[in-house]
Scaffold this motif. Sequence first.
Motif, mmCIF file in Angstrom:
data_model
loop_
_atom_site.group_PDB
_atom_site.id
_atom_site.type_symbol
_atom_site.label_atom_id
_atom_site.label_comp_id
_atom_site.label_asym_id
_atom_site.label_seq_id
_atom_site.Cartn_x
_atom_site.Cartn_y
_atom_site.Cartn_z
ATOM 1 N N ASP A 43 0.836 -1.206 0.000
ATOM 2 C CA ASP A 43 0.000 0.000 0.000
ATOM 3 C C ASP A 43 0.871 1.258 0.000
ATOM 4 O OD1 ASP A 43 -2.461 -1.212 -0.147
ATOM 5 O OD2 ASP A 43 -2.990 -0.888 1.958
ATOM 6 N N ARG A 44 0.226 2.378 -0.377
ATOM 7 C CA ARG A 44 0.857 3.695 -0.408
ATOM 8 C C ARG A 44 0.150 4.575 0.620
ATOM 9 N NH1 ARG A 44 -1.330 4.278 -6.089
ATOM 10 N NH2 ARG A 44 -2.879 3.220 -4.853
ATOM 11 N N ARG A 101 5.640 1.860 7.921
ATOM 12 C CA ARG A 101 6.538 1.057 7.089
ATOM 13 C C ARG A 101 6.327 -0.431 7.361
ATOM 14 N NH1 ARG A 101 7.975 0.908 2.607
ATOM 15 N NH2 ARG A 101 8.881 2.978 2.675
ATOM 16 N N VAL A 122 3.107 -1.642 5.539
ATOM 17 C CA VAL A 122 3.080 -1.729 4.073
ATOM 18 C C VAL A 122 4.251 -2.524 3.509
ATOM 19 C CG1 VAL A 122 1.810 0.441 3.894
ATOM 20 C CG2 VAL A 122 4.314 0.456 3.613
ATOM 21 N N GLY A 179 5.848 -1.279 -0.202
ATOM 22 C CA GLY A 179 4.913 -0.168 -0.047
ATOM 23 C C GLY A 179 5.614 1.174 -0.107
ATOM 24 N N VAL A 180 4.809 2.229 -0.142
ATOM 25 C CA VAL A 180 5.319 3.600 -0.183
ATOM 26 C C VAL A 180 4.824 4.320 1.069
ATOM 27 C CG1 VAL A 180 5.226 5.810 -1.402
ATOM 28 C CG2 VAL A 180 5.357 3.669 -2.698
ATOM 29 N N VAL A 181 5.760 4.924 1.791
ATOM 30 C CA VAL A 181 5.441 5.724 2.973
ATOM 31 C C VAL A 181 5.992 7.124 2.748
ATOM 32 C CG1 VAL A 181 5.753 6.013 5.464
ATOM 33 C CG2 VAL A 181 5.541 3.704 4.494
ATOM 34 N N GLY A 220 10.470 6.224 5.515
ATOM 35 C CA GLY A 220 9.622 6.862 4.508
ATOM 36 C C GLY A 220 10.275 8.096 3.931
ATOM 37 N N SER A 243 -3.377 8.928 -5.698
ATOM 38 C CA SER A 243 -2.095 8.217 -5.723
ATOM 39 C C SER A 243 -1.826 7.401 -4.462
ATOM 40 C CB SER A 243 -0.951 9.209 -5.945
ATOM 41 O OG SER A 243 -0.897 10.163 -4.895
ATOM 42 N N LEU A 244 -2.693 7.527 -3.459
ATOM 43 C CA LEU A 244 -2.471 6.860 -2.173
ATOM 44 C C LEU A 244 -3.632 5.946 -1.808
ATOM 45 C CD1 LEU A 244 -1.297 9.960 -0.114
ATOM 46 C CD2 LEU A 244 0.177 8.227 -1.161
ATOM 47 N N ASP A 245 -3.328 5.012 -0.903
ATOM 48 C CA ASP A 245 -4.361 4.125 -0.351
ATOM 49 C C ASP A 245 -4.891 4.627 0.985
ATOM 50 O OD1 ASP A 245 -4.232 1.860 -2.333
ATOM 51 O OD2 ASP A 245 -2.140 1.922 -1.687
#
Length: 199
Positions: free
Chosen positions: A43-44, A60, A63, A67-69, A91, A107-109
């Motif tokens: 997830d982002r 972190r 995800v 994932g993206v943090v 992140g 762009s994010l979850d």
Amino acid sequence: MSDDHTHVQEFFAARAADWDSRFPDDGPAYAAAVAELGLREGDRVLDAGCGTGRALPSLRAAVGPSGVVVGADLTPAMLAAAVRVGRGRDGQLLLADVAGLPLGTESLDAVFAAGLIAHLPEPAENLRELARVVRAGGTLALFHPIGRAALAARQGRQITPDDLRAEANLGPLLAGSGWRMTSYVDEDARFLALAVRVT
């Protein structure tokens, strides 16, 4: 920069160096709130108003490495404090205002926001900006490691009926900003309101 932004920056810049040491026992509350976001591997997620990045390690972990943090904050001194304690490894840190995030639409979850709502100069507009960057069905956590009454007592004030974090005020505010509140907890040990991004 507006006077509201200047005030927020001055307030937090003066406290950045010892922020974590002032609240040394908040870690488990942050981890529990992050867990309630229901993040998945890959997830982002954005930590909006990340401060010294206390949520970043939990985000972190949730995800995973794929994932993206992103941690965004308005105050350079808070981001510098996050880097000093190594949270920049968890992140990407951005000097950014939630009124205009340098992030793509949907762009994010999810968004995690600890202690943020009380510092928003335009709460409805700012929550709409958070909704802009989250996909439909994505989630928002508005969190504070202590509840409204405990926080008011710590600050030597009374809770007023116009408190944005009151359930009767927060639900309609979120609904008018692209979110639907799905749960609300306000107890001495924590405040946590969860919302889902509506289409």
